[in-house]
Each structure stands twice: as structure tokens, then as C-alpha cells.
Enzyme design. Structure first.
Site, PDB file in Angstrom:
ATOM      1  N   ALA A  74     -14.965 -24.123   5.265  1.00  0.00           N
ATOM      2  CA  ALA A  74     -13.800 -23.442   4.708  1.00  0.00           C
ATOM      3  C   ALA A  74     -12.590 -23.586   5.624  1.00  0.00           C
ATOM      4  O   ALA A  74     -12.720 -23.893   6.814  1.00  0.00           O
ATOM      5  CB  ALA A  74     -14.116 -21.962   4.494  1.00  0.00           C
ATOM      6  N   GLY A  84     -19.280 -24.381   3.727  1.00  0.00           N
ATOM      7  CA  GLY A  84     -19.004 -24.731   2.339  1.00  0.00           C
ATOM      8  C   GLY A  84     -19.329 -26.168   2.017  1.00  0.00           C
ATOM      9  O   GLY A  84     -19.614 -26.505   0.858  1.00  0.00           O
ATOM     10  N   GLU A 136     -22.909 -26.090   1.210  1.00  0.00           N
ATOM     11  CA  GLU A 136     -23.055 -25.333  -0.034  1.00  0.00           C
ATOM     12  C   GLU A 136     -22.688 -26.192  -1.242  1.00  0.00           C
ATOM     13  O   GLU A 136     -23.325 -26.112  -2.298  1.00  0.00           O
ATOM     14  CB  GLU A 136     -22.196 -24.074   0.023  1.00  0.00           C
ATOM     15  CG  GLU A 136     -22.727 -23.048   1.023  1.00  0.00           C
ATOM     16  CD  GLU A 136     -21.872 -21.795   1.099  1.00  0.00           C
ATOM     17  OE1 GLU A 136     -22.274 -20.785   0.515  1.00  0.00           O
ATOM     18  OE2 GLU A 136     -20.800 -21.838   1.740  1.00  0.00           O
ATOM     19  N   GLU A 183     -21.691 -19.997   9.556  1.00  0.00           N
ATOM     20  CA  GLU A 183     -20.802 -18.849   9.337  1.00  0.00           C
ATOM     21  C   GLU A 183     -21.124 -17.644  10.208  1.00  0.00           C
ATOM     22  O   GLU A 183     -20.236 -16.845  10.520  1.00  0.00           O
ATOM     23  CB  GLU A 183     -20.852 -18.433   7.854  1.00  0.00           C
ATOM     24  CG  GLU A 183     -20.165 -19.399   6.901  1.00  0.00           C
ATOM     25  CD  GLU A 183     -21.105 -20.471   6.370  1.00  0.00           C
ATOM     26  OE1 GLU A 183     -20.771 -21.100   5.351  1.00  0.00           O
ATOM     27  OE2 GLU A 183     -22.174 -20.686   6.986  1.00  0.00           O
TER      28      GLU A 183
END
Length: 716
Positions: free
Chosen positions: A68, A116, A119, A139
Site C-alpha cells: 500500500a 497488498g 493480497e 503489515e
């Protein structure tokens, strides 16, 4: 088909389409709000394509997607937990739409796929990974956990226990590990990655791979029951407990949420993840660790700017050996900068060389360094009792005793032997450069390089600009620290500079409490529970009581408006009694060496007896919260005063200096981030409530202004 700033769709043959992540004008791909919006549009185009047979997901950059855009977190995390949850769910709808395309999708993972990025890859049907790539969900290092469905999908492709370990530790995995865990389906060499992924996609389209079963597995609940899932979470939590940060709730929250979501179908598990993410994003640890990440970037940029145009000195010398000098010489040689190490005592030279050899031995033993390289590094350190070769040095680091008159005498004798353009860097921890420079003919060549002990392990170096220090000297000193892979922070001249000045306010508050009769062991317990790696009594022992007393006295005397001497100073008592801490075997605690030679701490009634007269009726009881406030408020006030006076250029540099230099609790993010969390008005109120305890609690004018204007030290 579609082209945005970060994503484009390009048709391939036979109804296949390539979804390409290629952020314009940047070296990496990351998920910011714009990229998520573009992905939404691109997936909608794919879903509407009636001739679509399959999707290949690629990145032409050296990385896949690094995660991110953390710069967007600050403002987002100011929202309510409910608003954050709603935003996460909206973004996650895009990943769900990709996952639910009625055709197979294959991600070709090159470089890094983190957060991300992984993900997104998990939302694909299948994954092929480069042997040079790494994947992970880091994270937790920001006080968070995945919010784009990572906890849900990872548990379904790798199993619950493995997914929990990945999420709770944040440790990235290489291709072999990822394939063994079931996170990726195939591995290929970098040059063959795209072809391998495309071949797998074609096999899916041809019906040779049951790709629908892979999709179905990610939609379903995990096999098992809620009790077993909860037990797995407890087992993983107990296993990882020593590695999890104190006051950092992200890992326990994630594991509890993952255990609950394991028994649910995908969409319900995603709802649980989003709700938990909304809660964790509002924690102090998340706010602080995100700010620390941004501060690290700011400090890195500042150092590069300060070193612009300068190169690390090609030849160095260290004046003064022992543990400190040996550590500096080792760090210099390891950076490829040959160094002469001079001392007036052979035993100190031996100690310095032993320290360097010990550091190299550890690196060889752990596989970080080849023996041949270690031998070359050690050979690059020349121990000597004379001045041979000093006239060729580009930089001489003085690391002798912390006494002004001794430093002046030694440096005045050294300067005539050096080239006119050679730099002298003093490793003073408390003395003014203005005073040290008085006998020098070229004060513009004197700069401070305050290393922290142990030098090889401590990342911070304070680069001190004296009143006459040239820009050239500062730039060269910063470049030298960067070459050593240290974090240099430029600070202004003054007693204690930045870190030791702020820490002295903390130590003085500790001394005041002990002088009031509070048990030092209770203080240590309270501060360690608050997040410090060691309490102030223990830290005094580790630093050395005589060293700490001298430095504290110098800094306290240098800031008479904000600090005052303590009559019944417990550290002075320890010094007079010969209790110097670990190095003498006794201080506030007693120390004995274990089989590995490490000092082991234990309670010592003799130390308690030495302080007994401070509270004849027994120790004065004080609640942990009150202890924390008495010690932390002066530290915060002194940090603000240092920023106000220009001791350091920015709030980011100040906070990073305290985090890197003294182990300031990570979950607080640094003194000024902690002040922001409390709020300027609340911090002002607390300081004013403690006014009776002396000038250390006096609010700086900068704080009063910020409270009146409702300002923060750090931007959102």
C-alpha cells in the site's frame, strides 16, 4: 481495452488478456487510492468481455507490487473505526470481483509482492513465482495486518497455522518456502516467469487444471471447528510471544480474528477482517509505527541531501582504542575504509582488536561474512602506539576520555600532524564543540561524530555541527556514517546535543523519584512495562555509573534554565561507593557472568541499604501510572525545547534519533509522535499540573503555541 496511470489491459491471443501493473514514472508499483480505482475499472472491463477466456497478471518492473501507499494512512486513520472499515470493504470489493471472474487468472510474481501485492496475487486463481522473488504480509511491522482479504485467502491456500505465522511475524518468504507452504503453485527462473505463467493459464483454459476447485476452496470455510481454530491461534501466539512487540496489539487481534473467520465462508470472513482492521488502525501502536516508517524515509532523504557532493573519506584513523574505538575502527573497515587505530596503551589496542575480531567472528559464524572477507576487514585495521601514517588520513575520529581538557590537549597536538584539509571528528557525547575547538587552528575542520555503544549494533550517529564547522566537514561526516550503513542525523552544538540532552531529563526525573524515597526496582518495573527495553536504574548500570554521572552533570549544568542538580543524587552515591554498574559487578543491581560470559542481573540488598536513609520508614509507594508520568513528561518537554531551539531540523529526525539511539518505546513512535497522540493541549495541562516538581516540567513556549493553535508536530 483499458489504460490508466498504474494499470493497463492488453489483449493476447485466444481470448486471453494481460492485466499489467506498471505505475508510470516510478520504479515500483504500489496500491494507492488511484490504483485501487483503476483496478476497479479494469476488472469491470474484464467482467463485461464476453469473449474472455483467461487473465494473466504481470508487472514489467523489477518488483510485482510492494504494498500500500503508506503516505495515505495518516489521514485515513484519523477517521472512525467504522469509516475505516467501510473504506476497506469498498476496496476489497475490487479484489472479490477479480477473484470471482468466470475465467482462470494467473499471477506472475516477480521481485517483491508484499502486503497488498501478495493480497492481489492471492485473489488470482493460481500463482507462479520467480526464484528471485519474495512474498509476505509485513503489515504487523506497522502495527496492522492485511486488510485486502490477505488473512482470509492466505489461510485457505496455506492452512490456518501457516497463515497465522506469516501474518503475526510479517517475515517475507522466498520462492521455495512459499511453494512449500502452498502460497504459490509453481516456481520459475526470472527470465522464464512470464512464459511459465502464461503456459499454466493456457492449461487452465484447456481444462487440464481444475482451476474451479482452487476458486471454490477460497470461498469455503476451513475444515475443522471453532474450538480447534481457537486452539491453533493460542498455540501460535504462545510460540511467537517472545518476538511480538510490547504494547502492539496487531498480532493478537489478527490471530483472534483469523480463528473466528476460519469457520466462516469467504464473504463473512472478509467482513470480520475489515471490522478488525478498522479497530487496529485506530490503535496508538499503528499510528506510531506508520509515522515511524514515514520518518525513516524522511531521515534517509535528509541524510542524502546533507551528504550531496561528498564522498566518504577514503582513509580514516581512530584515536583511542578499547571497546568504543575498536567498534568504530571495525565499522570503518567493514565499510571498505582502511583505518589506523592509535592508543597510548598496548592493552587498549589489544582490546580494540579483540572487539573487531569478535564482531567479525560472529558474522562468519552466522554466515553473513565469508572467512576471507573477515580476514581482509581485520587486516584493514592497523593498531599502533605511534603517529605513523596519520598525516595521510582524510578523517581522524577522536574517541578518548570524555574530559574537555584532555580532548583539547590531544587534538591540539594532533592537528599540526594532519593535512590542512583533513577532518577531525570528536566522539564526544556531551561536551560542546565550541569548547573543544578553542585550541585548534582550523576549527572549521572539526565536526562531531557521536557514535552510540555498542557501535557495530547501534544504527544512530549524531553528526554535530559546531559554530565554526564547515559545510564540507558536515557533508563528509554524513557520507562516512552512511558508508558504515548508519543513520546520521545532523544536530546543533550544545551540552548533550540531542539524544543525551533529552535522556538526561528522563534520568534526572528518575533520580528525583529515588531521592523522594521511591523504590528504584518499582520504577524499573513500571518503565519496562511501559515499553522501555530496560528501566532507568538498569540502564544506568549498563552505561556505567561513573560515565552516566559525569555526562549527566555536564548536561544538567549546561541547561540551568530547564534542569537542576539533585542534592541526594542516588547515582552519585553509587559512584562514591564504588558501585559502577555492570563493569564493576554491582550498581543498582548485582551482576555475575554466566557460562557464555554475559552479565546476569539480580537484586542486591546492599544497594537498597545505600539508599535507605532517603525513606527511613520504608519505600514511598507510587502507582505505575504516576511513575511513568513523572519520568516521561520531562523527556517530552525537553524534546520539544530541543526542537524549539533548533537542536535538530525536524520532528522526524528528533523522533528517529530517540528511537534508534536509546530504545525509546516503539509503540509510542518517538517523543513528538507521543506528544501528538496525547495532543498539545493535554500535554500542556499535564505539565502544568506538575509545576511544583521543578523547571523540568515547565512547558516550552512552542508547546503553548501549538496548544493554542491546535497544531501537531507531525503532519497527518
Amino acid at each position: 481495452m483499458f489504460e490508466g496511470n498504474s494499470i493497463r489491459l492488453q489483449p493476447l491471443a485466444d481470448g486471453l488478456v494481460e492485466l499489467v501493473f506498471d505505475r508510470r514514472g516510478e520504479a515500483i508499483n504500489k496500491f494507492d487510492a488511484r490504483t485501487v480505482a483503476e483496478l476497479r475499472e479494469a476488472v469491470a472491463v474484464l467482467a463485461a468481455d464476453t469473449g474472455l477466456q483467461g487473465v494473466l497478471i504481470t508487472s514489467p518492473k523489477d518488483v510485482f507490487i510492494v504494498g500500500a501507499d503508506i503516505t495515505e494512512f495518516g489521514a485515513t486513520f484519523q477517521q472512525s473505526a467504522e469509516a475505516i472499515t467501510a473504506g476497506v470493504r469498498r476496496s476489497n470489493d475490487v479484489f472479490v470481483a477479480l477473484e470471482d471472474l468466470p475465467v482462470p487468472t494467473v499471477a506472475a510474481i516477480n521481485g517483491y509482492a508484499l502486503g497488498g501485492g501478495l493480497e492481489l496475487a492471492l485473489a488470482a486463481t493460481l500463482r507462479v513465482m520467480s526464484t528471485a522473488a519474495q512474498v509476505g504480509v509485513p503489515e504487523v511491522k506497522l502495527g496492522l495486518f492485511p486488510g485486502f482479504g490477505g488473512t482470509v485467502r492466505l489461510a485457505r491456500v496455506a492452512g490456518l497455522a501457516t497463515a497465522m505465522r506469516w501474518v503475526a511475524t510479517g517475515t517475507p518468504a522466498d520462492a521455495r518456502t512459499a511453494q512449500a507452504a502452498g502460497v504459490v503453485d509453481a516456481v520459475a527462473e526470472p527470465e522464464a516467469l512470464r512464459d511459465a505463467a502464461l503456459a499454466l493459464l493456457r492449461r487452465c483454459v484447456a481444462g487440464e487444471v481444475d482451476w474451479r476447485a482452487q476458486v471454490a476452496r477460497k470461498h469455503a470455510a476451513l475444515p475443522g471447528d471453532a474450538e480447534a481454530f481457537a486452539a491453533t491461534a493460542q498455540q501460535v501466539l504462545a510460540e511467537l510471544a517472545p518476538r511480538l512487540g510490547r504494547h502492539q496489539p496487531a498480532a493478537p487481534m489478527a490471530l483472534a480474528m483469523m480463528a473466528e473467520g476460519a469457520s466462516q465462508p469467504r464473504d463473512e470472513a472478509l467482513r470480520l477482517e475489515a471490522e478488525a482492521f478498522g479497530r487496529v488502525a485506530r490503535t496508538q501502536a499503528a499510528a506510531s509505527l506508520v509515522r515511524t516508517f514515514l520518518n525513516e524515509q524522511a531521515v534517509r532523504k535528509a541524510a542524502k541531501k546533507q551528504a550531496a557532493g561528498a564522498k566518504a573519506p577514503p582513509r580514516a584513523a581512530v584515536l583511542g582504542a578499547g571497546i568504543m574505538g575498536g567498534g568504530i575502527a571495525f565499522s570503518s573497515a567493514l565499510a571498505g575504509i582502511p583505518v589506523r587505530m592509535k592508543d597510548i596503551r598496548a592493552d587498549q589496542l589489544d582490546l580494540g582488536m579483540t572487539e573487531a575480531a569478535k564482531q567479525l567472528g560472529r558474522r562468519v559464524q552466522t554466515g553473513r561474512l565469508a572467512q576471507a572477507k573477515a580476514d581482509a576487514v581485520l587486516a584493514a585495521i592497523t593498531p599502533q602506539l605511534d603517529d605513523a601514517g596519520l598525516d595521510a588520513a582524510d578523517l581522524v575520529v577522536e574517541a578518548i576520555v570524555e574530559r574537555l581538557e584532555v580532548k583539547q590537549q590531544v587534538l591540539a597536538a594532533l592537528e599540526p600532524q594532519l593535512r590542512p584539509d583533513a577532518l577531525i571528528a570528536t566522539n564526544t557525547s556531551s561536551l560542546r564543540l565550541a569548547d573543544i575547538a578553542k585550541p585548534l587552528a582550523r576549527p572549521q575542520n572539526l565536526v562531531g561524530l557521536h557514535f552510540f555503544n555498542p557501535v557495530p549494533a547501534m544504527p544512530l550517529v549524531e553528526v554535530v555541527r559546531g559554530p565554526q564547522t564547515s559545510d564540507t566537514a558536515v557533508a563528509a561526516a554524513v557520507a562516512y556514517a552512511l558508508a558504515m550503513k548508519k543513520t546520521p542525523i545532523v544536530v546543533a552544538d550544545g551540552p548533550g546535543f540531542l539524544v543525551n540532552r533529552v535522556l538526561t531529563a528522563y534520568f534526572n526525573a528518575f533520580n528525583e523519584l529515588v531521592a523522594e524515597g521511591v523504590d528504584f526496582t518499582a520504577i524499573d518495573r513500571a518503565m519496562e512495562a511501559f515499553g522501555w527495553p530496560m528501566g532507568p536504574a538498569w540502564l544506568n548500570d549498563v552505561v556505567g555509573m561513573d560515565t552516566g554521572a559525569h555526562v549527566g552533570d555536564v548536561i544538567t549544568a549546561g541547561h540551568p534554565g530547564r534542569m537542576r542538580a539533585i542534592d541526594a543524587n542516588p547515582v552519585h552515591r553509587m559512584v562514591r561507593a564504588g558501585r559502577l554498574g555492570q563493569k564493576s559487578g554491582a550498581g543498582f543491581y548485582r551482576y555475575e557472568r554466566d557460562a557464555a560470559g554475559k552479565p546476569r542481573r539480580s537484586a542486591d540488598p546492599a544497594a537498597q541499604a545505600l539508599l535507605a536513609d532517603l525513606s527511613p520508614g520504608g519505600f514511598t509507594p507510587m502507582a505505575d501510572e504516576a511513575i511513568v508520568e513523572r519520568l516521561m513528561l520531562p523527556l517530552l518537554a525537553e524534546a520539544i525545547a530541543a526542537l524549539e531551539e533548533g537542536s535538530v531540523a525536524s520532528a522526524a529526525e528528533l523522533d528517529m534519533a530517540l528511537l534508534l539511539g536509546v530504545g525509546f518505546p516503539a509503540w509510542l513512535g518517538g517523543p513528538l509522535q507521543y506528544a501528538d497522540w496525547l495532543g498539545a493541549a493535554e500535554l500542556l495541562r499535564r505539565l502544568e499540573a506538575h509545576a511544583a516538581h521543578g523547571p523540568a516540567y515547565a512547558p516550552p513556549e512552542l508547546l503553548r503555541q501549538m496548544a493554542a493553535q491546535q497544531r501537531r508536530f507531525h503532519p497527518l
